[in-house]
Design an enzyme around this catalytic site. Structure first.
Site, PDB file in Angstrom:
ATOM      1  N   GLU A 245       0.872  -1.334   0.027  1.00  0.00           N
ATOM      2  CA  GLU A 245       0.221   0.192  -0.041  1.00  0.00           C
ATOM      3  C   GLU A 245       1.017   1.232  -0.128  1.00  0.00           C
ATOM      4  OE1 GLU A 245      -3.219  -0.132  -1.177  1.00  0.00           O
ATOM      5  OE2 GLU A 245      -3.863  -1.196   0.576  1.00  0.00           O
ATOM      6  N   HIS A 246       0.559   2.183  -0.928  1.00  0.00           N
ATOM      7  CA  HIS A 246       1.266   3.610  -0.925  1.00  0.00           C
ATOM      8  C   HIS A 246       2.480   3.134  -1.312  1.00  0.00           C
ATOM      9  CE1 HIS A 246      -1.824   6.603   0.438  1.00  0.00           C
ATOM     10  NE2 HIS A 246      -2.048   5.518   1.188  1.00  0.00           N
TER      11      HIS A 246
ATOM     12  N   SER B 146     -11.456   0.578  -5.567  1.00  0.00           N
ATOM     13  CA  SER B 146     -11.093   1.237  -6.855  1.00  0.00           C
ATOM     14  C   SER B 146     -12.336   1.368  -7.839  1.00  0.00           C
ATOM     15  CB  SER B 146      -9.876   0.335  -7.280  1.00  0.00           C
ATOM     16  OG  SER B 146      -9.093   1.191  -8.251  1.00  0.00           O
ATOM     17  N   SER B 147     -13.275   1.922  -7.468  1.00  0.00           N
ATOM     18  CA  SER B 147     -14.415   2.152  -8.301  1.00  0.00           C
ATOM     19  C   SER B 147     -13.960   3.167  -9.401  1.00  0.00           C
ATOM     20  CB  SER B 147     -15.556   2.721  -7.530  1.00  0.00           C
ATOM     21  OG  SER B 147     -15.381   3.607  -6.953  1.00  0.00           O
TER      22      SER B 147
ATOM     23  N   GLU C 272      -6.931  10.172 -13.870  1.00  0.00           N
ATOM     24  CA  GLU C 272      -7.052  10.343 -12.367  1.00  0.00           C
ATOM     25  C   GLU C 272      -6.044  11.752 -12.044  1.00  0.00           C
ATOM     26  OE1 GLU C 272      -8.440   9.247  -9.767  1.00  0.00           O
ATOM     27  OE2 GLU C 272      -8.937   6.953 -10.356  1.00  0.00           O
TER      28      GLU C 272
ATOM     29  N   ASP D   1      -3.949   0.603  -9.198  1.00  0.00           N
ATOM     30  CA  ASP D   1      -5.202   0.172  -9.393  1.00  0.00           C
ATOM     31  C   ASP D   1      -5.522  -0.274 -10.882  1.00  0.00           C
ATOM     32  OD1 ASP D   1      -5.353   0.503  -6.599  1.00  0.00           O
ATOM     33  OD2 ASP D   1      -6.470   2.687  -7.024  1.00  0.00           O
TER      34      ASP D   1
END
Length: 358
Positions: A36-37, A124-125, A158, A170
């Protein structure tokens, strides 16, 4: 794509436009197992696609106009030619951004969007929406587009249309993931391999009840802090840094903690891929638990409500598996991994609802 979601998209399209769609395209959401990150730090990540996602029914029309319906919101949008940015970030930003950034829109289209991903859940829509739109544009234009190129267009959307300085995990997981497999993705060169999740394991997701938001600025702040740490250490990205370098660098406390999380998280991802390969559920659970502690204490992206859910799940699961927050943080979903034959026990112990990924 589930037959139910495909049928729903086709029916809603026909109800709205009075004709059946030319086709329906789908893209899943994703859950990140670990890593993550670190995608915007050129690191390693281990996401996998979920069953739920976004469906886009579409048909070609004459001219260069787009007529788009977001059925789940009861909203629509229309424009001609090169799209302008809307006044505020919304689903329209992603649709218009993909049309502009993918350069696949070669004529007018009608689109209807529907899905079964919970928005703000950390699944992650937004990437799912972008990839589904991109696939519709490509098919409508008769164009073949590689998953990496589709993911890059979604990432640019994004950045340029939603104002989120995200990495590419994602988008790659959604564009190139395989059901039942975790994707070990190198975010530096975008090479990846699919790692089968053992049949005896269950991967579950539960909603923390806290809707997360990344455009509030905290996500972009974390990225800037990581870039500052890399600059202070004299490396191109934190992927190239070591714990020893951080210890010797005299960084301020916040920057130090951000760097320590990233370096350790990349190593956790390597270890998790190894645990998958050997089917070591206890080791995998320990990695998940360590990842959550680091996100909570070193990267400071968890919140008390999420921590409470993680603690509850970990107590019920015990040593054979684990749980952690997943996604960008500040709310959203929690992922749990445990033996498949203990899923019923976990549900009874917690009374929680779960999405089953595997």
């Amino acid at each position: 794509m589930s037959a139910e979601l495909q049928s729903k998209a086709a029916k809603l399209f026909a109800d709205r436009f009075g004709t059946v769609p030319d086709a329906v395209n789908f893209a899943p959401g994703r859950v990140n197992m670990i890593g993550e990150h670190v995608d915007y730090n050129d690191g390693l990540v281990l996401p996998m696609p979920v069953r739920e996602g976004t469906a886009v029914g579409w048909s070609r029309v004459g001219g260069d106009g787009f007529e788009v319906v977001a059925a789940d919101f009861g909203e629509d949008d229309s424009f001609s030619g090169e799209p302008d940015k809307p006044g505020e970030v919304s689903w329209r930003s992603y649709v218009r951004g993909m049309i502009a950034e993918s350069e696949l829109g070669s004529g007018g289209m009608r689109m209807l969007i529907t899905g079964d991903l919970s928005r703000g859940s950390g699944l992650s829509s937004s990437a799912s929406l972008c990839i589904a739109i991109g696939r519709a544009l490509a098919q409508a234009g008769g164009v073949e587009i590689a998953p990496v190129d589709l993911a890059r267009a979604a990432q640019r959307t994004e950045h340029n249309w939603a104002g989120v300085a995200c990495g590419i995990m994602d988008q790659m997981a959604v564009a190139a993931g395989e059901p039942g497999h975790a994707m070990l993705l190198d975010c530096r060169d975008l090479t990846y391999s699919h790692r089968a999740v053992p049949e005896g394991w269950a991967v579950l997701i539960t909603d923390s009840g806290v809707t997360r938001g990344l455009v509030d600025g905290e996500y972009n702040i974390r990225r800037a802090q990581c870039e500052a740490a890399a600059a202070a250490l004299g490396v191109a990205s934190l992927r190239d840094a070591s714990l020893e370098q951080v210890a010797a660098a005299g960084l301020d406390e916040v920057t130090r903690r951000r760097a320590l999380h990233v370096i350790a998280e990349i190593e956790r991802t390597r270890d998790a891929a190894g645990a998958l390969a050997t089917g070591d559920l206890a080791e995998f659970g320990e990695i998940l638990r360590g990842g959550h502690v680091s996100l909570r204490d070193m990267f400071e992206v968890s919140v008390p409500a999420v921590d409470a859910v993680v603690t509850e799940l970990q107590a019920a699961i015990g040593a054979e598996g684990g749980a952690r927050m997943t996604g960008g943080g500040f709310g959203g979903a929690v992922v749990a991994v445990l033996a498949a034959d203990r899923v019923g026990e976990l549900k009874r112990a917690t009374g929680r609802e779960f999405l089953r990924v595997h």
